[in-house]
Design an enzyme around this catalytic site. Sequence first.
Site, short mmCIF file in Angstrom:
data_model
loop_
_atom_site.label_atom_id
_atom_site.label_comp_id
_atom_site.label_asym_id
_atom_site.label_seq_id
_atom_site.Cartn_x
_atom_site.Cartn_y
_atom_site.Cartn_z
N TYR A 1 0.93 -1.27 -0.28
CA TYR A 1 0.04 -0.04 -0.03
C TYR A 1 0.80 1.21 -0.09
CZ TYR A 1 -0.29 -0.18 5.37
OH TYR A 1 -0.10 -0.42 6.55
N GLU A 2 0.13 2.42 -0.28
CA GLU A 2 0.72 3.74 -0.38
C GLU A 2 1.71 3.69 -1.57
OE1 GLU A 2 -0.30 6.16 0.66
OE2 GLU A 2 -1.20 5.55 2.58
N GLY A 3 1.30 2.77 -2.75
CA GLY A 3 2.21 2.89 -3.87
C GLY A 3 3.14 1.53 -3.66
#
Lengths: 596, 774, 250
Positions: free
Chosen positions: A439-441
């Site tokens: 997550y978050e890229g």
Amino acid sequence: MQVYDAPLRDMRFVLNELYSDDGFGALPIHAEFTPDLTDAILEEAAKFCREVLLPLNRPGDEEGCHLENGVVRTPAGFIEAYKAFAEGGWTSLASSPEWGGQGVPEAVGKLVEEMICSANLSFGLYPGLTHGAVCAIEGHASDALKAAYLPKLVSGEWAGTMCLTEPHCGTDLGLLRTRAVPQDDGSYKVSGAKIFISAGEHDLTGNIVHLVLARLPDAPPGIKGISLFLVPKFLPKEDGTPGPRNGVTCAAIEHKMGLKASATCQMLFDNATGWLVGEPHKGMAAMFTMMNAERLSVGIQGLGVGEAAYQSAVWYAKDRLQGRSLAGAKYPDKPADPIIVHPDVRRMLMTMRAYNEGCRALSGWVARALDAEAHSPDPEVRKRASDFVALMTPVVKALFTDLASDSANLAIQCYGGHGYIRESGVEQYARDARITMIYEGTNGVQALDLVGRKLGANMGRYLRSFFHPVSQFIEENNVDGPMKPMVEGLARAFGALQLSTATIAQRGMKDPEEAGAASADYLRLLGLVAMGYCFAKSTKIAGLKLFFGAEDKAFYDAKIKTATYFFERILPQATASFLAIKAGKTSMMALADDAF
Amino acid sequence: MSGADAIRKVCVIGAGTMGAGIAAQVANAGIPVLLLDILPREGDDRDAVAKGAVAKMLKTDPAPFMSKAAAKLVETGNIEDHLDKAAECDWIVEAIVERLDIKQALYARLEAVKRPGTAVSSNTSTIPLNALVDGRGEQFRKDFLITHFFNPPRYMRLIEIVRGTETDAGVAGRVEDFVDRMLGKRVVPTKDTPGFIANRIGTYWLAVAVNAAIDQGLTIEEADQIGGKPMGVPKTGIFGLIDLVGVDLMPLLTKSLTSTLPAGDPYFDTVRPMPMVDAMIASGYTGRKGKGGFYAFDKATKTKQSRDLATGEFRATIKPAPLPPGTEKDLAALVSAPGKVGAYAWEVLGKVLGYAADLVGVVADDVVAIDDAMKLGYNWQYGPFELIDRLGPGQLAARLAAEGRKVPVILQTAGERPFYRVEEGKRQFLGTDGAYHDVVRPAGVLLLEDIKLAGKPIIKNGSAALWDVGDGVVALEFTGKMNALDADVMALIGQTIPLVQEKYKALVIYNEGSNFSAGANLGLAMFAVNIAAWSEIEKLTKGGQDAYLALKYAPFPVVGAPAGLALGGGCEVLLHSDAIQAHAESYIGLVECGVGLIPGWGGCGEMIDRWRHNPMLPKGPMPAVAKVFELISTATVAKSAAEAKELGFLRPTDGVSMNRDRLLADAKARALALAEGYEPPQPPEFRLPGAGGKAALTLAVKGFQAQGLATPYDGVVADALADILTGGEADLVDVLTEADMRALERQSFMKLVRDPRSQARVEHMLETGKPLRN
Amino acid sequence: MKILVPVKRVIDYNVKPRVKSDGSGVDLANVKMSMNPFDEIAVEEAIRLKEKGAASEIVAVSVGPAKAQETLRTALAMGADRAVLVQVEDGAEVEPLAVAKILKAVADEEAPGLVICGKQAIDDDSNQVGQMLAALLGRPQGTFASAVVVEGDAVVVTREVDGGLETVKLALPAVVTTDLRLNEPRYASLPNIMKAKSKPLAVKSPADFGVDVTPRLKTLKVAEPPVRSAGIKVPDVDTLVAKLKEMGVA
């Protein structure tokens, strides 16, 4: 068994000893937070984590979150723990005093974050996302929105979320479809579906404030047509308290591999009332303020889990009696030696330990840069600090979480079969750590960010903030003495990094796929060099302390031994990364799509 | 006898902007010139008008004179007292007010005094030749032609020349040869029609573009975006160009053209009342020379303002939305783009290109002349027929036909065929006869552009190439972005030397970029700095020094042939050449100190060597060192080849070419001349003043610092420079070799390049194009 | 009413103490030190009394080395209003009677309505100071408190005694010592930690109070308790009884 006691001594080393010369100069905020004060903060946080959050970690994992009639119930004990957490003032740790925050330097705040994530990652997500929302609102929203929402978010009375992902778009947000229609009163009606919304719905706070990416009716297509809206679960009344329910509902919660006590929600926005944050169509800029902060935090999450996994593995390696040392019995009075005597167990423990200490030292440097970026009176320093943060954000995110997953797996390995069954608690670390790589890229996206946006920008200006201190350190310390082998090792790896950087810049200019093919290895290489630099610096300081007869001999001695292990057993991987980068994209791209 | 030899003195009558500028350019060529004007309305000095013009030019920027010495070649006078002196000149240029009666009266007086065979030309931009010579005798008519310069005469390379039906070919030929060789202009033969070529098409273009923007409701920013870069128009765009040349010129051009153009010319359709423009002129908004024009800069708010075409009022400049993808480079896509972009582009291009096509055979014999005129007179990147080729001649004709508009004959002739093609290595154009003809260069013009069409380079890499330019001479061309110098250039120099030694006689260093080279690739260097690749940077410094020394001691002559900027490393490569043939418009200097560095490719030693052989300086080691220190520490750039000689970047024996098109041929000739019995130079030895001398140099810098003229870091940079120039640790009794000097350069260079303050300077230069004063 | 809370800096209760190799004492080098847990309960109780309005000011006092300031700061962060450190040399042993004398002197100066101390310190487990202090002050004492209620100018203390609970009512001023079940100490909140930094902390010396702290006892030897040998599992009660008989314990 899940064991965790905050590594306060190492944290104090990073905070007070390692960066006396970080190049950012003295900051008033660091002078204000004297070591005795930060000690008190860290100790109290450590106590809270150990006594309140850690005991909820495994039960929370077992119980998970439940959706009943649109209401998400967090695991038993979470409500009380959250209440104590908010009352203790921990939600507002690094927030600005203007909104009721404590204004604690990031250099301290990041250490507390690490402890929370070690003790209970799922729990940490709730206040963590709120902090992200606070950053975005503070940076971009109107004064009226700030006044209405920030004090309650900072105090922890309300919580925040980030609503980006939709069923058909994650990394490529240009495709998103959620719409916002302007109303006569200046508000907007937001409609659409969002998925993977952490803390989208829960029972910890009286209100939840969603930051939602959506399109205005006149928006240009793609990423340049996205705006950011603030959509509360309950619309505040005149007096600021939660009023009528807004058109936001949780349709489902995800069934996940790990991080089970954190509610990951599918959110439906049905003509929900919201307000624009920042300028129309400039939502990505506002969101990136939040996202960059979150990316650093996700790296810290990784470090936190890695540390917990390490401590749990150490506990077991000392407790578990099995066989005898290859060098003859070490504990003859016991029926068998503890498994910590075995070289391969040592390999695993030392590796985890080196990962954690290296990451902590690096994050300490980045955190100081965050403080310098925000508080230095010198614009040149602010710019340099900001460059350094920009460069290191993808590295911290991807490297720390990659290593955390490695550590969690090594911890399971230390436990053998007991690690694979749930009761030991260590398999939870592997499941929890796994999401931090995504997550978050994803970490792949981080690597692309590094080679695509950070490496070549402004003729490599971002790189300078890191390459120059390392180069200077090598030059200053490349002298005969106990540190020589270490400095030479660092110089070799740094040389490989320089060469790789130039190679990627050159090839990438002609063929972006070459940069993409090199990206993951490059991120790892840069990360290894950065950790190597931190360890070399740590060794130098520890050596000086020992030379001048510091009382904490055991700590410094261990620091040097860990650093030596890193240099001899981990840093050589830099060569492998370098060779992979040098090989270029050919073999990676050769096989036709159909041949897969 | 060629014009360059036959014309030894020139007279310019009329000391307005054009006349004075023409006189200055004649003086720039080293030719004495007599500048006459009328008597002043008041005062005792009867030559005051012409004198005042010269004085004003000495203060004008960009400067009309290439050097102060040139100004001394201008002799001033008045037409009442000195017309007899005019008669002694070999060419008389008339550049007085655009009134037929006044011109005719002047010609009558000239006719009475001038020698037969002395050329008389008018700089008129609108009046037909036949009208001008009306009433003159046969000899005068034989000697008369129109030479239409463009403003400013020093810098604009176009000259339109109209020969009358009676003009003597010998007389005209001499003038044409003179303006070509001595004044550096490209002659475009033009027919005797109103506005000639460039102003006829250019004025029409501006009128169409302004009208269309108003009619289609575009903002001026949108119009300049669509009508600028995609069409290859200078970055000012249309409204920006009008501001540049002067808003008040518009009604004058309109008046002149409407009174002379034949009835039925499409230009008349563009003429309409322009109350907004009239109001602008009346209120002093005449463009950049006035308070602003269509654009203005609001000093109070420090913002750029633009005029709203509907209201005529100023408002903050609005950056238009980006053009649809692909339209910036593809004209066909541009004119067919949806919405206002395509509509506006087609309105302008359809009309202007159609108009230009209709004028083939009317204003000039062929498309080449028209394209040349627009490119050199209006700074279009592409001429009208090159634009038609980019659009597709067939497509243009088809769309014109589809809209019921007249399809110009030349377009019908062309059909689907382009106006230009390359056949067997030669550029050809489509003639009015429907056949292709070679584009013929004037005798003695040699262009790399043409050589490239005919063959491949001998060797090349990413930053340089080597071309055979005939007669045993090869040209080294820089090909990188902005012709920046890097390791590839040095590597190619290394390969070049044995190659030339084996098979050729001489080398010229030449290219046809807008600048010879602004120096080392700073961006690349900055990247190396940013990744702390110090050893690589030192290697590049040493590599450059070695490559340049190899050029210097190569067993064949090397001639540097700069045009435009030759700065830093671009200057240093010239300093290592055996001889230089410079274009007059060469701007040479060692500017490294501006970015916190010092010349590191041998420039320091070479400059000392030049100055210590300057007979004007007193003896001893110090004067030359002090002079070079001054030049380098202040990053002095010569503003012309003439000034470069004064500053010692060029030797007195180095050549200057006035015409850019002749530079390669001139350089080649010089190289061949040197090749006979060539011997490489002897390495110099240096006796330098040492620590005492250094103290003297740095004292001067401290003085500047005390006055606030130099920053503290300027002092650090100057100190590092002084270290080299005074010989470092050496003193007067020590003899330093060239290698010693270069080692000192490297030492100082590496010291500075590692300093964050130098890095900040380089970075600022890369980001803003301006020096940082830190 | 003012409450005086004596607190002691001791080895952290989570740390397993190690005896010095020469048997002279417990190795405290680089060992985590904290506030004595019973004292934490005392501080908590004082804060609760203040929150109920029964007290107006809480003064924490410690007798110990310079580093005991940290312990006092912890008390301040929890909610004490000010602190007094009676500083002795690092490593100096101060015996219970000397501590009680110092505390008496402090109490004389401060005139507290109530002194609440931990029933004992977990390092030496003496369980003496509270009682000695009450005697020196000539005040009533309520030891091993599991509940404390102030009623006017008296305090009602519920005591944990061997047989159960005993409730006593003491006239104020009085001395109370805390037992484990009295309360659960709070976590210091972050704002309070930061505020604690600026709360007053006075440093004095035993000489200021005319107390001689010279030890009167001598430590002969400190040794770890013998390692218990491993137990055995028996299948049923009969076997257990047989075994016990066999070992001679039943």
